[in-house]
Design a protein around this motif. Structure first.
Motif, short mmCIF file in Angstrom:
data_model
loop_
_atom_site.label_atom_id
_atom_site.label_comp_id
_atom_site.label_asym_id
_atom_site.label_seq_id
_atom_site.Cartn_x
_atom_site.Cartn_y
_atom_site.Cartn_z
N VAL A 187 48.52 52.67 102.28
CA VAL A 187 48.99 51.32 102.59
C VAL A 187 48.83 51.15 104.10
N THR A 188 47.99 50.24 104.52
CA THR A 188 47.73 50.10 105.96
C THR A 188 48.99 49.73 106.72
N CYS A 189 49.80 48.84 106.14
CA CYS A 189 51.09 48.51 106.73
C CYS A 189 51.94 47.86 105.66
N PRO A 190 53.24 48.11 105.66
CA PRO A 190 54.11 47.48 104.67
C PRO A 190 54.02 45.96 104.76
N CYS A 191 53.81 45.32 103.60
CA CYS A 191 53.67 43.87 103.59
C CYS A 191 54.78 43.20 102.79
N GLU A 192 55.81 43.96 102.45
CA GLU A 192 56.99 43.39 101.81
C GLU A 192 58.20 43.72 102.66
N GLU A 193 59.22 42.88 102.57
CA GLU A 193 60.42 43.10 103.38
C GLU A 193 61.32 44.17 102.79
N SER A 194 61.16 44.51 101.51
CA SER A 194 62.02 45.49 100.87
C SER A 194 61.83 46.87 101.48
N THR A 195 62.92 47.63 101.53
CA THR A 195 62.92 48.97 102.11
C THR A 195 63.61 49.95 101.17
N VAL A 196 62.95 51.05 100.87
CA VAL A 196 63.56 52.13 100.11
C VAL A 196 63.87 53.27 101.07
N ILE A 197 65.11 53.68 101.10
CA ILE A 197 65.51 54.85 101.90
C ILE A 197 65.75 56.00 100.94
N ILE A 198 65.14 57.13 101.24
CA ILE A 198 65.29 58.35 100.45
C ILE A 198 66.04 59.36 101.30
N VAL A 199 67.16 59.83 100.80
CA VAL A 199 67.99 60.78 101.54
C VAL A 199 67.78 62.17 100.94
N SER A 218 72.91 60.75 111.70
CA SER A 218 73.51 61.68 112.66
C SER A 218 73.04 61.43 114.08
N ASN A 219 72.00 60.64 114.27
CA ASN A 219 71.54 60.29 115.62
C ASN A 219 72.16 58.98 116.10
N SER A 220 73.24 58.56 115.42
CA SER A 220 74.03 57.38 115.80
C SER A 220 73.28 56.06 115.59
N THR A 221 72.31 56.08 114.69
CA THR A 221 71.62 54.83 114.34
C THR A 221 71.99 54.43 112.92
N LYS A 222 71.60 53.22 112.55
CA LYS A 222 71.90 52.69 111.22
C LYS A 222 70.62 52.12 110.63
N ARG A 223 70.44 52.31 109.34
CA ARG A 223 69.27 51.77 108.63
C ARG A 223 69.71 50.95 107.44
N LYS A 224 69.06 49.82 107.22
CA LYS A 224 69.32 48.97 106.06
C LYS A 224 68.37 49.36 104.93
N TYR A 225 68.83 49.19 103.71
CA TYR A 225 67.98 49.49 102.56
C TYR A 225 68.07 48.39 101.51
N SER A 226 66.98 48.26 100.73
CA SER A 226 67.00 47.42 99.53
C SER A 226 67.34 48.28 98.31
N ALA A 227 66.84 49.52 98.32
CA ALA A 227 67.17 50.51 97.29
C ALA A 227 67.35 51.85 97.98
N LEU A 228 68.22 52.67 97.41
CA LEU A 228 68.57 53.96 98.01
C LEU A 228 68.42 55.06 96.96
N TYR A 229 67.73 56.14 97.33
CA TYR A 229 67.63 57.29 96.44
C TYR A 229 68.25 58.50 97.12
N LEU A 230 69.26 59.07 96.49
CA LEU A 230 70.00 60.21 97.02
C LEU A 230 69.52 61.48 96.34
N ALA A 231 68.98 62.41 97.13
CA ALA A 231 68.46 63.67 96.60
C ALA A 231 68.70 64.77 97.62
N THR A 232 69.95 64.95 97.98
CA THR A 232 70.32 65.88 99.06
C THR A 232 70.41 67.33 98.60
N GLY A 233 70.42 67.56 97.28
CA GLY A 233 70.38 68.93 96.79
C GLY A 233 71.69 69.66 96.91
N SER A 234 71.60 70.97 96.85
CA SER A 234 72.79 71.81 96.84
C SER A 234 72.77 72.80 98.00
#
Length: 597
Positions: A184-196, A280-296
């Motif tokens: 994808v040359t550059c994101p062309c939709e406003e939606s954002t998926v954050i994967i943790v 943890s770097n004191s920043t904040k990110r917005k998401y449209s969808a969030l996937y949590l996969a932090t493991g054990s």
């Protein structure tokens, strides 16, 4: 007439000396271009009756080299049979005949190179005999895991004389793998998926989002300072190595796929009301969808001296390298391993040759006894002891003794004191989900995340997978469970990505575990607590299959040692929603394997 059964990259221009679309009198209908990934198996082509059985042709299409050759006759394969064939001197393909149609794919699993002709042939897909990865026969796409790459899929044509011709991209024959297109040359939709989580589940989710057509922004947040890598090898590495050799993809891949990787950063808070995460770097990110996969995270025993130096857990690449660096090459370290399950035994078997002494301690009466039972466990004990590994059963470490802050010995609950320059812990895990407290996401008391069969939590557009997911298990009547294993975590990543994209995909989970101990391959597929078991084979020689039954005598799981591919065949049976019972094994232990095609 040639009937085209399965093909890929079929459009081409013939090199000088040939007419486009025809080779030595063989006319092939133009079908797409060299960037195409798969085609319908029912498209038609034509062929001259003068084709030679030994015909081999090379051609060039869009700067890509191909080879084409007749590999066999249609009658050389029975239905539901698969064989490996050479294409001239360029490489090999796996040819599969099913329902009268032929498909040609790469002959080796893209995970660790297992020969797929020895695998489990299901209905329209093939399962690796070693670790259970599954590939679609018509497209080559990977459908279950472990591994990241799909198989190359080649064009097959069958003449009216029954000659089976395969046309393959030469580079695919050499690499035996195919990376799905994600550019994808550059994101062309406003939606954002954050994967943790930067493990295999998060990485698979990110790749699947792109390959399934997501054009928004993808950000993967990883606690570790590395790109996603093959975590399976952490407890099996026998020599110090570079992380690059274990990474699934390089930075260029993520750059070209426009997948942002934030390394060495943790999510410290999730705000589901405003759809944001705090880092943890004191920043904040917005998401449209969030996937949590932090493991054990590895469990630590609450005992005196547990904070001494040279006490290790085995979870990540750094753990493995620290253990190997301390061992060195002098064979002068006394090593104690706490834990009689997979992790502890893998560490013991891979490190004993570098140790002065190796002792495994655990509460069970035999290694892997809780999984396979005492009889098989005792045979594994004999195997380990013949390789200079000692055991202390029905006890545990109750104290660590040190000098100058460094471990020197461990005390056991039975009163024994063992010299120990190193203690490796393999006694289970807890979940990396503390940051989800007060997020509104439903957690179980043990920290697992409650999800439905689409991996969605109680909060809309928030998904969870991998170790932390308390998710339905199809192979166990969709009973929710938390299962920690790389193959399942990758499968969760794929399912989560499709559901984030609203391509409703319910879980069809079949747990599959494996290990290799002193050259003995052990597999296990299925789920549930058995009421009884039945062994076929020779336990003393560690060449057996064991069937586990519930109270109704239904087979709920199958394990094997040096008897591939029976566990993969059973896993495929479970995936298809089929069942077998003890009575089905009376006359023939393996007649059920014919029902999976």
């Amino acid at each position: 007439m040639f009937a085209i059964r399965s093909c890929r990259h079929t459009g081409y221009k013939i090199a000088s000396g040939f007419i486009q679309g025809s080779i030595k009198g063989t006319k092939i209908r133009k079908m797409g271009n060299s960037e195409s990934r798969s085609y319908s198996p029912n498209q038609q082509g034509t062929s001259s009756k003068n084709d030679s059985r030994r015909e081999t042709v090379t051609s060039t299409s869009s700067n890509t080299d191909y080879v084409e050759a007749i590999v066999c006759n249609a009658n050389d394969l029975k239905d539901n049979e698969m064989k490996v064939f050479d294409i001239a001197d360029e490489g090999k393909v796996l040819l599969v005949k099913q329902n009268g149609e032929f498909n040609a794919v790469g002959p080796k699993c893209t995970h660790y190179g297992a020969p797929l002709n020895n695998g489990a042939l299901g209905n329209g897909r093939i399962r690796c005999p070693w670790h259970g990865a599954c590939f679609n026969l018509k497209t080559g796409d990977i459908e279950d895991f472990p591994g990241f790459d799909s198989l190359p899929c080649h064009q097959v044509t069958v003449s009216d004389k029954g000659e089976v011709k395969v046309r393959a991209k030469i580079s695919d024959l050499k690499s035996n793998k195919r990376v799905k297109e994600t550019t994808v040359t550059c994101p062309c939709e406003e939606s954002t998926v954050i994967i943790v989580g930067g493990g295999p589940s998060g990485a698979t989710c990110a790749e699947t989002l792109r390959s399934e057509g997501f054009k928004g922004r993808i950000t993967l947040i990883s606690k570790e300072n590395y790109l996603p890598y093959d975590r399976v090898k952490v407890s099996k590495i026998g020599t110090v190595t570079d992380i690059e050799k274990l990474q699934a993809r390089n930075q260029q891949y993520y750059d070209e796929s426009n997948i942002e990787i934030l390394k060495g950063i943790e999510v410290v808070k999730v705000n589901t009301d405003e759809r944001s995460v705090e880092l943890s770097n004191s920043t904040k990110r917005k998401y449209s969808a969030l996937y949590l996969a932090t493991g054990s995270k590895p469990r630590l025993p609450n005992i005196p001296g547990i904070d001494l130096k040279n006490i290790f857990t085995v979870r990540n690449f750094d753990d493995s390298m620290n253990i190997l660096n301390l061992l060195g090459s002098g064979k002068d370290k006394d090593v104690v391993v706490l834990g009689l399950s997979f992790i502890g035994l893998e560490v013991a078997s891979s490190c004993v040759s570098k140790s002065k002494s190796m002792t495994v301690v655990g509460k069970d009466t035999a290694p892997l006894g809780q999984i396979f039972g005492t009889e098989i466990g005792k045979s594994l004990q004999t195997l380990f002891e013949s390789n200079n590994v000692k055991f202390h059963f029905e006890t545990t470490v109750v104290k660590c003794n040190g000098e100058g802050g460094t471990l020197k010995s461990v005390e056991l609950g039975n009163g024994d004191v063992l010299p120990a320059d190193m203690l490796v812990l393999g006694i289970g895990t807890t979940f990396y989900t503390d940051f989800l407290q007060n997020s509104g996401i439903n957690l179980l008391p043990n920290g697992a995340v409650n999800v439905n069969d689409k991996l969605e939590t109680n909060v809309k557009n928030v998904f969870a997978g991998g170790d932390i997911a308390y998710a339905p298990v199809f192979a166990n009547n969709n009973t929710p469970m938390s299962i920690g294993h790389i193959g399942l975590s990758q499968y969760h990543g794929l399912v989560a990505a499709k559901n984030i994209l609203k391509k409703e995909t319910p879980l069809r989970t079949v747990p599959y575990f494996w290990t290799m101990l002193f050259g003995k391959s052990i597999r296990y597929a299925g789920c549930g607590k058995p009421a009884s078991s039945l062994i076929e084979g020779n336990v003393a020689d560690l060449k057996f299959v064991v069937f586990f039954f519930d109270e109704s005598d239904k087979v709920i799981s199958v394990a094997s040692c040096m008897r591939d591919p029976v566990v993969s065949q059973f896993a495929e049976l479970l995936h298809q929603g089929k069942s077998i019972y003890k009575k089905d094994l009376e006359n023939n232990f393996f007649s059920w394997t014919e029902s999976i095609h």
